[in-house]
Design a protein around this motif. Structure first.
Motif, PDB file in Angstrom:
ATOM      1  N   ILE A 148      59.992-118.055   6.322  1.00  0.00           N
ATOM      2  CA  ILE A 148      60.123-117.419   7.359  1.00  0.00           C
ATOM      3  C   ILE A 148      59.341-116.196   7.498  1.00  0.00           C
ATOM      4  O   ILE A 148      59.343-115.500   8.714  1.00  0.00           O
ATOM      5  N   ALA A 149      58.786-115.741   6.346  1.00  0.00           N
ATOM      6  CA  ALA A 149      57.886-114.360   6.393  1.00  0.00           C
ATOM      7  C   ALA A 149      56.852-114.691   7.582  1.00  0.00           C
ATOM      8  O   ALA A 149      56.082-115.614   7.297  1.00  0.00           O
ATOM      9  N   HIS A 150      56.139-113.556   7.940  1.00  0.00           N
ATOM     10  CA  HIS A 150      55.074-113.471   8.652  1.00  0.00           C
ATOM     11  C   HIS A 150      53.562-113.987   7.893  1.00  0.00           C
ATOM     12  O   HIS A 150      53.748-113.638   6.358  1.00  0.00           O
ATOM     13  N   PRO A 151      52.801-114.766   8.242  1.00  0.00           N
ATOM     14  CA  PRO A 151      51.819-115.133   7.301  1.00  0.00           C
ATOM     15  C   PRO A 151      51.207-114.247   6.522  1.00  0.00           C
ATOM     16  O   PRO A 151      50.757-114.174   5.325  1.00  0.00           O
ATOM     17  N   ALA A 152      51.037-112.696   7.285  1.00  0.00           N
ATOM     18  CA  ALA A 152      50.228-111.816   6.267  1.00  0.00           C
ATOM     19  C   ALA A 152      50.971-111.295   5.245  1.00  0.00           C
ATOM     20  O   ALA A 152      50.628-110.819   4.304  1.00  0.00           O
ATOM     21  N   ILE A 153      52.677-111.463   5.382  1.00  0.00           N
ATOM     22  CA  ILE A 153      53.312-111.172   4.090  1.00  0.00           C
ATOM     23  C   ILE A 153      53.400-112.215   3.378  1.00  0.00           C
ATOM     24  O   ILE A 153      53.472-111.759   1.963  1.00  0.00           O
ATOM     25  N   GLN A 154      53.402-113.508   3.723  1.00  0.00           N
ATOM     26  CA  GLN A 154      53.337-114.656   2.709  1.00  0.00           C
ATOM     27  C   GLN A 154      51.741-114.509   1.675  1.00  0.00           C
ATOM     28  O   GLN A 154      52.047-114.961   0.779  1.00  0.00           O
ATOM     29  N   GLU A 155      50.786-113.901   2.235  1.00  0.00           N
ATOM     30  CA  GLU A 155      49.684-113.783   1.384  1.00  0.00           C
ATOM     31  C   GLU A 155      49.627-112.495   0.442  1.00  0.00           C
ATOM     32  O   GLU A 155      48.823-112.496  -0.244  1.00  0.00           O
ATOM     33  N   LEU A 156      50.567-111.667   0.604  1.00  0.00           N
ATOM     34  CA  LEU A 156      50.716-110.535  -0.109  1.00  0.00           C
ATOM     35  C   LEU A 156      50.912-110.985  -1.573  1.00  0.00           C
ATOM     36  O   LEU A 156      51.724-111.570  -2.092  1.00  0.00           O
ATOM     37  N   PRO A 157      50.221-110.392  -2.652  1.00  0.00           N
ATOM     38  CA  PRO A 157      50.413-110.388  -4.108  1.00  0.00           C
ATOM     39  C   PRO A 157      51.717-109.845  -4.475  1.00  0.00           C
ATOM     40  O   PRO A 157      51.558-108.817  -5.473  1.00  0.00           O
ATOM     41  N   VAL A 158      52.806-109.956  -4.175  1.00  0.00           N
ATOM     42  CA  VAL A 158      54.027-109.218  -4.427  1.00  0.00           C
ATOM     43  C   VAL A 158      55.152-109.972  -5.351  1.00  0.00           C
ATOM     44  O   VAL A 158      55.935-109.584  -6.075  1.00  0.00           O
ATOM     45  N   LEU A 159      55.026-111.519  -5.281  1.00  0.00           N
ATOM     46  CA  LEU A 159      55.715-112.352  -5.958  1.00  0.00           C
ATOM     47  C   LEU A 159      55.417-112.663  -7.240  1.00  0.00           C
ATOM     48  O   LEU A 159      53.894-112.468  -7.540  1.00  0.00           O
ATOM     49  N   VAL A 219      54.492-115.438  -8.848  1.00  0.00           N
ATOM     50  CA  VAL A 219      53.762-116.572  -8.818  1.00  0.00           C
ATOM     51  C   VAL A 219      52.315-115.941  -8.662  1.00  0.00           C
ATOM     52  O   VAL A 219      51.165-116.708  -9.087  1.00  0.00           O
ATOM     53  N   THR A 220      52.141-114.790  -8.367  1.00  0.00           N
ATOM     54  CA  THR A 220      50.893-114.197  -8.086  1.00  0.00           C
ATOM     55  C   THR A 220      50.524-113.332  -9.340  1.00  0.00           C
ATOM     56  O   THR A 220      49.448-112.698  -9.484  1.00  0.00           O
ATOM     57  N   GLY A 221      51.621-113.380 -10.283  1.00  0.00           N
ATOM     58  CA  GLY A 221      51.485-112.471 -11.351  1.00  0.00           C
ATOM     59  C   GLY A 221      51.819-111.232 -11.089  1.00  0.00           C
ATOM     60  O   GLY A 221      51.780-110.151 -12.205  1.00  0.00           O
ATOM     61  N   ALA A 222      52.558-110.742 -10.159  1.00  0.00           N
ATOM     62  CA  ALA A 222      53.264-109.494  -9.786  1.00  0.00           C
ATOM     63  C   ALA A 222      54.407-109.178 -10.615  1.00  0.00           C
ATOM     64  O   ALA A 222      55.143-110.269 -10.701  1.00  0.00           O
ATOM     65  N   ASN A 223      54.645-108.059 -11.260  1.00  0.00           N
ATOM     66  CA  ASN A 223      55.855-107.556 -11.697  1.00  0.00           C
ATOM     67  C   ASN A 223      55.986-106.264 -11.544  1.00  0.00           C
ATOM     68  O   ASN A 223      55.243-105.272 -11.544  1.00  0.00           O
ATOM     69  N   TRP A 224      57.387-105.854 -11.275  1.00  0.00           N
ATOM     70  CA  TRP A 224      57.844-104.581 -10.556  1.00  0.00           C
ATOM     71  C   TRP A 224      58.980-104.109 -11.690  1.00  0.00           C
ATOM     72  O   TRP A 224      60.051-104.192 -11.449  1.00  0.00           O
ATOM     73  N   PRO A 225      58.663-103.810 -12.729  1.00  0.00           N
ATOM     74  CA  PRO A 225      59.538-103.422 -13.826  1.00  0.00           C
ATOM     75  C   PRO A 225      60.065-102.253 -13.666  1.00  0.00           C
ATOM     76  O   PRO A 225      61.561-101.901 -13.994  1.00  0.00           O
ATOM     77  N   ASP A 226      59.658-101.187 -12.579  1.00  0.00           N
ATOM     78  CA  ASP A 226      60.549 -99.804 -12.348  1.00  0.00           C
ATOM     79  C   ASP A 226      61.017-100.103 -10.998  1.00  0.00           C
ATOM     80  O   ASP A 226      61.725 -98.877 -10.505  1.00  0.00           O
ATOM     81  N   ALA A 227      60.948-100.940 -10.123  1.00  0.00           N
ATOM     82  CA  ALA A 227      61.357-101.149  -8.626  1.00  0.00           C
ATOM     83  C   ALA A 227      62.781-101.818  -8.708  1.00  0.00           C
ATOM     84  O   ALA A 227      63.037-102.999  -9.596  1.00  0.00           O
TER      85      ALA A 227
END
Length: 406
Positions: free
Chosen positions: A167-178, A180-188
């Motif tokens: 349901i996310a906007h296509p531009a959000i779906q393309e962001l490398p934040v998840l 599966v894209t290798g993103a990691n957020w240890p401090d967030a």
């Protein structure tokens, strides 16, 4: 007290829809609120919560399906997984009927209206353009202990890592934040994403007491009501790209502001409705915005500075009314309160100011119905109602109602 226990499975027949994305069923007289089900279905349900007087459950297997059941397009929209979408198992047209039924039930049970009143209002919910997927322009992903961004389970703080939110906007779906894209957020603790109607895309990492921009601008552009708006990514804005214009059109149609009139935009945010009202009341009219959030006040003052007829008051609405920061007489009032509703105190003070019409924008049918009852006790009545599916695939619905002195 029911004999049902948490994690117990039971076969049951589902009855009517209920608020919160549930349907109602009964087991030995005990009320069961069931998710992932449809009225008329026979399901195997697993109990998720036990309370005094009722239990909650998920339909984990459908034994007899209703005609309006569809396969959820998202693999995470299932029992025990993401809790963001309540109705992906319901055909899109049936989702509109589902939401209209909830609105009607709340108006009768909490608002004091009769079934005949609801028939006269023609309670229904209208879809917005764009379809049920790819509409959400602001998504907040939670972050789990492993630093993976995902979405929360229903009524839980547990994070479900996802590879995509449909349901996310296509531009959000393309962001490398998840992940599966290798993103990691240890401090967030969370990752906030925005894809504005002005074409801006921003990502912000949020931690306790702080946040930092990861990509995109600090302020985004939105287009609505014939204007361009510039506001911080943290400021409130409607999450469906077509929502702002849809609501403005409904408010103007129902309130019918006239040249020279005085208007209040209460809980005004960045001033969306105030700008529209100012265009109707003209230079001889007056519009007052009341907003408590600092970023909303700043956004309203910046974006409305070219409209000399508009005044922005930084205060809580109940405080501004009680302490006479804003005073009547007033002709038209737009109420756009938070999910909890305006409440008795605000409704009474608004009525005391003597407007000819109040246009109420509501994101929660129950809170709206309770406030409608207060208006009725003060001699006002709900004379028109519009429902809009600003949040497809979810239980949420937006209402715009017109109230006038009886």
């Amino acid at each position: 007290m029911s004999g049902l226990e948490e994690a117990e499975r039971v076969e049951l027949t589902v009855a009517a829809v209920a608020p919160g994305g549930h349907c109602v069923a009964r087991v030995d007289g005990q009320v069961v609120f069931v998710r992932h089900a449809l009225p008329g279905e026979r399901v195997l349900a697993e109990v998720t919560e036990v309370h005094r007087g009722f239990v909650r459950a998920d339909a984990v297997r459908v034994l007899e399906a209703a005609p309006d059941r569809v396969t959820p397009p998202c693999p995470y929209a299932r029992p025990g997984r993401c809790g963001g979408c309540d109705l992906q198992h319901v055909a899109p047209d049936a989702q509109l009927s589902w939401k209209a039924a909830v609105v009607r039930e709340q108006l009768v049970r909490l608002g004091g209206l009769t079934e005949a009143d609801c028939d006269a209002l023609g309670v229904r919910v209208t879809a917005l353009p764009g379809g049920p997927l790819g509409w959400r322009s602001r998504v907040r992903y939670a972050v789990d202990a492993a630093g993976r961004a995902g979405l929360l389970k229903h009524r839980s703080h547990e994070v479900v890592p996802v590879d995509r939110c449909l349901i996310a906007h296509p531009a959000i779906q393309e962001l490398p934040v998840l992940a599966v894209t290798g993103a990691n957020w240890p401090d967030a603790e969370a990752v906030e994403t925005v894809a504005s109607t002005g074409g801006d895309v921003a990502v912000t990492a949020v931690a306790t007491g702080s946040s930092h921009r990861v990509s995109g601008p600090e302020r985004v552009r939105e287009r609505a009501a014939g204007r361009e708006w510039v506001l911080p990514t943290s400021s409130f804005w409607q999450v469906h790209p077509a929502a702002a214009d849809t609501l403005v059109d409904a408010v103007l149609e129902l309130a019918d502001p006239r040249p020279g009139e005085r208007a209040w935009d209460l809980y005004g945010g960045a001033g969306l409705f105030a700008a529209a009202l100012a265009g109707r009341v003209g230079g001889t009219g007056r519009v007052t915005v009341v907003e408590a959030a600092g970023d909303g006040v700043a956004a309203a003052r910046e974006n409305l500075r070219d409209l000399p007829a508009v005044e922005v008051v930084a205060a809580r609405v109940e405080t501004a009314l009680a302490r006479r920061r804003v005073t009547g007489p007033v002709d038209v009032v737009v109420l756009d309160p938070p999910r909890t509703g305006a409440g008795k105190r605000v409704v009474r003070d608004v009525v005391a100011a003597g407007p000819r019409a109040v246009t109420y924008v509501a994101c929660d049918p129950a809170a709206f119905a309770r406030d409608v009852r207060v208006f009725a006790e003060l001699g006002w009545r709900l004379v028109a109602l519009r429902g809009y599916d600003l949040f497809p695939m979810t239980r949420h619905v937006e209402l715009v109602g017109l109230l006038t002195p009886a």
